[in-house]
Enzyme design. Structure first.
Site, PDB file in Angstrom:
ATOM      1  N   THR A   1       0.678  -1.267  -0.040  1.00 31.63           N
ATOM      2  CA  THR A   1       0.101  -0.008   0.072  1.00 31.63           C
ATOM      3  C   THR A   1       0.885   1.382   0.191  1.00 31.63           C
ATOM      4  O   THR A   1       2.019   1.244   0.611  1.00 31.63           O
ATOM      5  CB  THR A   1      -0.905  -0.043   1.204  1.00 31.63           C
ATOM      6  N   ASP A   2       0.095   2.410  -0.484  1.00 34.16           N
ATOM      7  CA  ASP A   2       1.056   3.916  -0.416  1.00 34.16           C
ATOM      8  C   ASP A   2       0.889   4.367   0.933  1.00 34.16           C
ATOM      9  O   ASP A   2       1.602   5.031   1.345  1.00 34.16           O
ATOM     10  CB  ASP A   2       0.096   4.740  -1.094  1.00 34.16           C
ATOM     11  N   GLU A   3       0.162   3.666   1.955  1.00 35.19           N
ATOM     12  CA  GLU A   3       0.255   4.036   3.292  1.00 35.19           C
ATOM     13  C   GLU A   3       1.739   4.025   3.947  1.00 35.19           C
ATOM     14  O   GLU A   3       1.850   4.388   5.130  1.00 35.19           O
ATOM     15  CB  GLU A   3      -0.971   3.523   3.921  1.00 35.19           C
TER      16      GLU A   3
ATOM     17  N   TYR B   1      -2.228  -0.418  11.120  1.00 35.70           N
ATOM     18  CA  TYR B   1      -2.180  -0.952   9.941  1.00 35.70           C
ATOM     19  C   TYR B   1      -1.140  -0.872   8.966  1.00 35.70           C
ATOM     20  O   TYR B   1      -0.321  -1.839   8.519  1.00 35.70           O
ATOM     21  CB  TYR B   1      -3.518  -0.617   9.028  1.00 35.70           C
TER      22      TYR B   1
ATOM     23  N   LYS C   1       1.914  -3.362   7.484  1.00 34.59           N
ATOM     24  CA  LYS C   1       2.111  -3.495   6.149  1.00 34.59           C
ATOM     25  C   LYS C   1       3.734  -3.206   5.644  1.00 34.59           C
ATOM     26  O   LYS C   1       4.256  -3.825   5.190  1.00 34.59           O
ATOM     27  CB  LYS C   1       1.218  -2.719   5.181  1.00 34.59           C
TER      28      LYS C   1
HETATM   29  P1  NAD Z   1      -9.736  -7.226   2.012  1.00 29.88           P
HETATM   30  O1  NAD Z   1     -10.076  -7.063   3.467  1.00 29.88           O
HETATM   31  O2  NAD Z   1     -11.162  -6.984   1.293  1.00 29.88           O
HETATM   32  O3  NAD Z   1      -9.539  -8.862   1.821  1.00 29.88           O
HETATM   33  C1  NAD Z   1      -8.806  -9.397   2.586  1.00 29.88           C
HETATM   34  C2  NAD Z   1      -8.860 -10.911   2.527  1.00 29.88           C
HETATM   35  O4  NAD Z   1      -7.586 -11.709   3.171  1.00 29.88           O
HETATM   36  C3  NAD Z   1     -10.175 -11.617   2.895  1.00 29.88           C
HETATM   37  O5  NAD Z   1     -10.623 -12.319   1.735  1.00 29.88           O
HETATM   38  C4  NAD Z   1      -9.820 -12.377   4.226  1.00 29.88           C
HETATM   39  O6  NAD Z   1     -10.726 -13.350   4.387  1.00 29.88           O
HETATM   40  C5  NAD Z   1      -8.244 -12.815   3.888  1.00 29.88           C
HETATM   41  N1  NAD Z   1      -7.509 -12.995   5.103  1.00 29.88           N
HETATM   42  C6  NAD Z   1      -7.541 -12.177   6.096  1.00 29.88           C
HETATM   43  N2  NAD Z   1      -6.451 -12.497   7.158  1.00 29.88           N
HETATM   44  C7  NAD Z   1      -6.177 -13.938   6.403  1.00 29.88           C
HETATM   45  C8  NAD Z   1      -5.343 -14.944   6.863  1.00 29.88           C
HETATM   46  N3  NAD Z   1      -4.838 -14.852   8.172  1.00 29.88           N
HETATM   47  N4  NAD Z   1      -5.218 -15.920   6.215  1.00 29.88           N
HETATM   48  C9  NAD Z   1      -5.682 -16.261   5.077  1.00 29.88           C
HETATM   49  N5  NAD Z   1      -6.730 -15.173   4.471  1.00 29.88           N
HETATM   50  C10 NAD Z   1      -6.714 -14.269   5.345  1.00 29.88           C
HETATM   51  O7  NAD Z   1      -8.765  -6.607   1.607  1.00 29.88           O
HETATM   52  P2  NAD Z   1      -8.399  -5.863  -0.014  1.00 29.88           P
HETATM   53  O8  NAD Z   1      -8.740  -4.636   0.247  1.00 29.88           O
HETATM   54  O9  NAD Z   1      -8.748  -6.634  -0.992  1.00 29.88           O
HETATM   55  O10 NAD Z   1      -6.642  -5.934   0.086  1.00 29.88           O
HETATM   56  C11 NAD Z   1      -5.957  -6.996  -0.309  1.00 29.88           C
HETATM   57  C12 NAD Z   1      -4.597  -6.398  -0.229  1.00 29.88           C
HETATM   58  O11 NAD Z   1      -4.278  -5.207  -1.036  1.00 29.88           O
HETATM   59  C13 NAD Z   1      -4.044  -6.107   1.228  1.00 29.88           C
HETATM   60  O12 NAD Z   1      -2.634  -6.687   1.427  1.00 29.88           O
HETATM   61  C14 NAD Z   1      -4.036  -4.515   1.226  1.00 29.88           C
HETATM   62  O13 NAD Z   1      -2.995  -4.316   2.205  1.00 29.88           O
HETATM   63  C15 NAD Z   1      -3.579  -4.189  -0.081  1.00 29.88           C
HETATM   64  N6  NAD Z   1      -4.168  -2.911  -0.499  1.00 29.88           N
HETATM   65  C16 NAD Z   1      -5.330  -2.656  -0.519  1.00 29.88           C
HETATM   66  C17 NAD Z   1      -5.647  -1.406  -0.839  1.00 29.88           C
HETATM   67  C18 NAD Z   1      -7.102  -0.882  -1.086  1.00 29.88           C
HETATM   68  O14 NAD Z   1      -7.464   0.225  -1.303  1.00 29.88           O
HETATM   69  N7  NAD Z   1      -8.095  -2.043  -0.605  1.00 29.88           N
HETATM   70  C19 NAD Z   1      -4.790  -0.621  -1.631  1.00 29.88           C
HETATM   71  C20 NAD Z   1      -3.444  -1.025  -1.415  1.00 29.88           C
HETATM   72  C21 NAD Z   1      -3.081  -2.103  -1.258  1.00 29.88           C
HETATM   73  O1  DAU Z   2      -4.322   3.861   0.581  1.00 33.54           O
HETATM   74  C1  DAU Z   2      -4.352   2.683   0.301  1.00 33.54           C
HETATM   75  C2  DAU Z   2      -5.244   2.072   1.381  1.00 33.54           C
HETATM   76  O2  DAU Z   2      -6.520   2.485   1.191  1.00 33.54           O
HETATM   77  C3  DAU Z   2      -5.291   0.324   1.732  1.00 33.54           C
HETATM   78  O3  DAU Z   2      -3.836   0.029   1.830  1.00 33.54           O
HETATM   79  C4  DAU Z   2      -6.148   0.078   2.720  1.00 33.54           C
HETATM   80  O4  DAU Z   2      -6.260  -1.246   2.841  1.00 33.54           O
HETATM   81  C5  DAU Z   2      -7.624   0.611   2.394  1.00 33.54           C
HETATM   82  O5  DAU Z   2      -8.678   0.501   3.247  1.00 33.54           O
HETATM   83  C6  DAU Z   2      -7.637   2.177   2.248  1.00 33.54           C
HETATM   84  O6  DAU Z   2      -7.274   2.851   3.479  1.00 33.54           O
HETATM   85  P1  DAU Z   2      -8.228   4.225   3.794  1.00 33.54           P
HETATM   86  O7  DAU Z   2      -7.868   4.572   5.162  1.00 33.54           O
HETATM   87  O8  DAU Z   2      -7.600   5.468   3.029  1.00 33.54           O
HETATM   88  O9  DAU Z   2      -9.410   3.883   3.035  1.00 33.54           O
HETATM   89  P2  DAU Z   2     -10.879   4.106   3.831  1.00 33.54           P
HETATM   90  O10 DAU Z   2     -11.980   3.719   3.082  1.00 33.54           O
HETATM   91  O11 DAU Z   2     -11.200   3.474   5.192  1.00 33.54           O
HETATM   92  O12 DAU Z   2     -10.900   5.695   3.996  1.00 33.54           O
HETATM   93  C7  DAU Z   2     -10.844   6.653   2.958  1.00 33.54           C
HETATM   94  C8  DAU Z   2     -10.695   7.876   3.419  1.00 33.54           C
HETATM   95  O13 DAU Z   2     -12.249   8.310   3.739  1.00 33.54           O
HETATM   96  C9  DAU Z   2      -9.908   8.375   4.623  1.00 33.54           C
HETATM   97  O14 DAU Z   2      -9.462   9.606   4.361  1.00 33.54           O
HETATM   98  C10 DAU Z   2     -10.637   8.176   5.883  1.00 33.54           C
HETATM   99  C11 DAU Z   2     -12.028   8.566   5.168  1.00 33.54           C
HETATM  100  N1  DAU Z   2     -13.551   8.205   5.851  1.00 33.54           N
HETATM  101  C12 DAU Z   2     -13.642   6.677   5.456  1.00 33.54           C
HETATM  102  C13 DAU Z   2     -14.651   6.015   6.296  1.00 33.54           C
HETATM  103  C14 DAU Z   2     -14.835   4.546   6.292  1.00 33.54           C
HETATM  104  C15 DAU Z   2     -14.423   8.800   6.158  1.00 33.54           C
HETATM  105  O15 DAU Z   2     -14.365  10.314   5.915  1.00 33.54           O
HETATM  106  N2  DAU Z   2     -15.624   8.326   6.667  1.00 33.54           N
HETATM  107  C16 DAU Z   2     -15.755   6.948   6.799  1.00 33.54           C
HETATM  108  O16 DAU Z   2     -16.714   6.298   7.196  1.00 33.54           O
END
Ligand code: NAD
Ligand code: DAU
Length: 356
Positions: A131-133, A157, A161
């Site tokens: 992630t970019d975080e 989180y 990561k």
């Molecule tokens: P998500 O939470 O939707 O899915 C995570 C999946 O991992 C789920 O299906 C869960 O059951 C499985 N899981 C969790 N713990 C586990 C374990 N111990 N063993 C096996 N499976 C397990 O997450 P996502 O949003 O699809 O993110 C996927 C990946 O991409 C993550 O590594 C996250 O850090 C990364 N990522 C997400 C975003 C985003 O915006 N969502 C952006 C950049 C990177």
């Molecule tokens: O940047 C990549 C990341 O993006 C991934 O690594 C994470 O897995 C993914 O969850 C996401 O993280 P964020 O914290 O940015 O996503 P989230 O959707 O929770 O929030 C997006 C933005 O919106 C953040 O600034 C918080 C804000 N927010 C979020 C929620 C859930 C609100 O203002 N209200 C809300 O209810």
């Protein structure tokens, strides 16, 4: 690379990637290892084959014996590692599972790959999805994150990561494990669990519930449609240089509040409710340690691999709102699943939980 282990393939991005790769590469065989935590669901895999092209295994990436057995039995030559605890808010309320899955789980996979592949790394690949975080928070005039930006994670989180990224690189430098990494910005699109900003806002608005905007809503994220992320990962898996990291992002820089307003406008168009859905926007106390701004410099993946996002935020948001409106059965199933209702309750009524 023909036999691919996908971890977390029943989650949001993982399930999109499974669909994408099965369609893009007819000869590939996938083993999909997922623990089905609250965030994973077989609903996300509905309609996919469960045969030799796609074998689903319910299990934990921290289970070393299971992972090593799968690598050997299925003669896995590539691992694409998505499995993680992924929600920042949950990491604030309870960080332990983040350290367990994101750090210990990634370590377990790396070690299993090292053992099962026994030093024969030719034609093999461990791809880590990050992630970019990990780079921290940008000020308004700072340049975007590039691959060499120092790590500065600020939530449990992102710290977990970051730790996993360091372990992946350590296995490359120390043991020669053939790794690649991608660090991506915020994804959105079909099958995203409705605890994250965009699906939460869509579903709350449809139910006439408040749309909780943290703080002033002027935080900035770099939004990418999930299919574009899948395409980038496949390119890196196939043609990325071993040991390298690639940044991925959409090049969008809206305020959170603007995203929420755009969602409201789309719902006013597709699902008119008398007054505009924007009346539901409610400012709530901020997330502690809330990163203010993310932005990604994606020139490396553009120049080396020719990747560019195909969707812009306008087309991607429209497609996403349409997808959620068009899949009420998925929404219904996910809402009934595991602890979703409990989480919403906690999320809403106990904002003081967030107080430092
Ligand atoms: P998500 O939470 O939707 O899915 C995570 C999946 O991992 C789920 O299906 C869960 O059951 C499985 N899981 C969790 N713990 C586990 C374990 N111990 N063993 C096996 N499976 C397990 O997450 P996502 O949003 O699809 O993110 C996927 C990946 O991409 C993550 O590594 C996250 O850090 C990364 N990522 C997400 C975003 C985003 O915006 N969502 C952006 C950049 C990177
Ligand atoms: O940047 C990549 C990341 O993006 C991934 O690594 C994470 O897995 C993914 O969850 C996401 O993280 P964020 O914290 O940015 O996503 P989230 O959707 O929770 O929030 C997006 C933005 O919106 C953040 O600034 C918080 C804000 N927010 C979020 C929620 C859930 C609100 O203002 N209200 C809300 O209810």
């Amino acid at each position: 690379m023909k036999n691919v282990l996908i971890t977390g393939g029943a989650g949001f991005i993982g399930s999109n990637f499974v669909r994408y790769l099965l369609a893009a590469e007819p000869e590939v065989r996938l083993v999909n290892l997922d623990a089905l935590t609250y965030a994973g669901s077989l609903e996300n895999l509905r309609g996919l084959p469960d045969d030799s092209r796609h074998t689903f295994v319910r299990g934990d990436i921290c289970d070393a014996a299971l992972v090593e057995r799968l690598l050997r039995e299925h003669e896995i030559d590539a691992i694409v590692h998505f499995a993680a605890e992924s929600h920042v808010d949950r990491s604030i309320l309870g960080p332990a599972p983040f350290v367990q899955t994101n750090v210990v789980g990634t370590f377990t996979l790396l070690e299993a790959a090292r053992q099962a592949w026994g030093g024969k790394f030719e034609g093999r690949r461990f791809h880590h999805v990050s992630t970019d975080e990990v780079f921290g928070s940008l000020g308004p005039d700072d340049p975007p994150f590039c691959e060499t930006t120092p790590y500065d994670p600020r939530s449990p989180y992102s710290a977990s990561k970051a730790a996993s990224d360091h372990l992946v690189r350590a296995y490359f430098h120390t043991y020669g494990l053939p790794v690649t990494l991608t660090n991506c910005s915020n994804n959105y699109g079909p099958y995203q669990f409705p605890e994250k900003l965009i699906p939460l806002m869509i579903l709350n608005a449809l139910e006439g519930k408040p749309l909780p905007v943290y703080g002033d809503g002027r935080q900035i994220r770099d939004w990418l449609y999930v299919e574009d992320h899948c395409e980038a990962i496949r390119l890196v898996l196939r043609r990325g240089r071993v040991g390298e990291t690639y940044n991925i992002g959409g090049g969008n820089q809206p305020y959170n509040l603007d995203i929420v307003r755009q969602i409201c406008a789309l719902l006013d168009e597709f699902h008119p409710a008398g007054a505009s859905h924007a009346r539901l926007i409610t400012h709530v106390p901020d997330r502690p340690g809330h990163d203010r701004r993310y932005a990604m410099d994606t020139r490396k993946i553009q120049d080396e691999l020719g990747w560019r996002p195909r969707h812009n935020l306008t087309s991607g948001l429209r497609a996403t709102v349409e997808w959620y409106l068009g899949h009420p059965e998925w929404v219904q199933a996910i809402r009934q699943q595991n602890d979703y209702q409990t989480w919403l309750q906690k999320n809403y009524s106990k904002r003081e939980d967030f107080a430092p």
